[in-house]
Design a protein around this motif. Sequence first.
Motif, short mmCIF file in Angstrom:
data_model
loop_
_atom_site.label_atom_id
_atom_site.label_comp_id
_atom_site.label_asym_id
_atom_site.label_seq_id
_atom_site.Cartn_x
_atom_site.Cartn_y
_atom_site.Cartn_z
N ALA A 82 -36.61 3.12 -15.36
CA ALA A 82 -36.75 3.87 -16.46
C ALA A 82 -37.09 5.41 -16.21
CB ALA A 82 -38.14 3.39 -17.34
N VAL A 83 -37.86 5.66 -15.34
CA VAL A 83 -38.22 7.03 -14.84
C VAL A 83 -36.74 7.52 -14.29
CG1 VAL A 83 -39.14 8.38 -12.64
CG2 VAL A 83 -40.49 6.52 -14.09
N ASP A 88 -32.50 11.06 -14.93
CA ASP A 88 -30.97 11.39 -15.09
C ASP A 88 -30.54 12.31 -16.15
OD1 ASP A 88 -28.31 10.85 -14.43
OD2 ASP A 88 -28.41 8.83 -14.81
N ILE A 89 -31.11 11.81 -17.33
CA ILE A 89 -30.74 12.53 -18.67
C ILE A 89 -31.20 14.06 -18.37
CG2 ILE A 89 -31.43 12.54 -21.08
CD1 ILE A 89 -31.71 9.59 -21.24
N LYS A 90 -32.33 14.23 -18.09
CA LYS A 90 -33.09 15.51 -18.04
C LYS A 90 -32.19 16.35 -16.93
CE LYS A 90 -37.65 14.49 -19.59
NZ LYS A 90 -37.73 15.73 -20.45
N MET A 91 -31.68 15.74 -15.83
CA MET A 91 -31.05 16.55 -14.93
C MET A 91 -29.47 16.99 -15.40
SD MET A 91 -30.66 15.46 -10.97
CE MET A 91 -30.15 16.47 -9.84
N GLN A 92 -28.79 15.96 -16.18
CA GLN A 92 -27.60 16.14 -16.53
C GLN A 92 -27.55 17.08 -17.70
OE1 GLN A 92 -25.45 15.30 -14.20
NE2 GLN A 92 -26.84 13.74 -13.14
N THR A 93 -28.46 16.94 -18.47
CA THR A 93 -28.56 18.04 -19.58
C THR A 93 -29.11 19.51 -19.16
OG1 THR A 93 -30.65 17.09 -20.26
CG2 THR A 93 -28.55 15.95 -21.30
N LYS A 94 -29.21 19.44 -18.08
CA LYS A 94 -29.95 20.76 -17.29
C LYS A 94 -31.27 21.10 -17.93
CE LYS A 94 -25.30 22.75 -15.86
NZ LYS A 94 -25.40 21.52 -14.84
N GLU A 95 -32.03 20.05 -18.59
CA GLU A 95 -33.28 20.29 -19.00
C GLU A 95 -34.51 20.62 -17.61
OE1 GLU A 95 -36.99 18.00 -21.31
OE2 GLU A 95 -34.72 17.47 -21.72
#
Length: 182
Positions: A82-83, A88-95
């Motif tokens: 889950a982490v 993954d989401i935060k990195m790929q969306t450049k957040e």
Amino acid sequence: ENASGLFTYSDIKIDVAQKLLPGMGLSYNATSEEQQVLLNISNDIFYLNGWSQYALKIAQEQGYFESEEDLLNILWLRYKRAVYALADIKMQTKELNYTQTLDMLISAGINDEEAVAAVDFLAVNPAYALSYVIGANEFERLNLKYQKKLKEKYNAKEFYNKILSLGRIPLNVLEENLENSY
């Protein structure tokens, strides 16, 4: 793998459950030779990783994991996945950038070495960590759908065999192919 670099019995049981109960490898046995060639070419991580995560749930429901150590290891694995999916989401969306993603994993309790390896992997394999969550949710959704649809005629073993006999296919065509097999 524990701190000394050795696998515990619990680690091995988790690995077996993800691959063999009823397992990704079995999808090859239920397909023709021509389909197997196509399966080797395709690498749908949402199917493979999703099934891996879903197979753990099946194994746990069937009582394969009984000891407290087994259950704690499964919870730890689910937590890490889950982490990693969130990272993954935060990195790929450049957040988050690389360093921020690394800090996020470490602050979540992932050891430094594993966190670096995970961020390096996620940087070049977008959506990989997320695929465990999305794939498992799709298998669960389809399972519940057929339980409701078939009611007392529902047979879990038959459902799993049908899923696995379809082979590694993209999740967006899984439901249609499953419907055709019923």
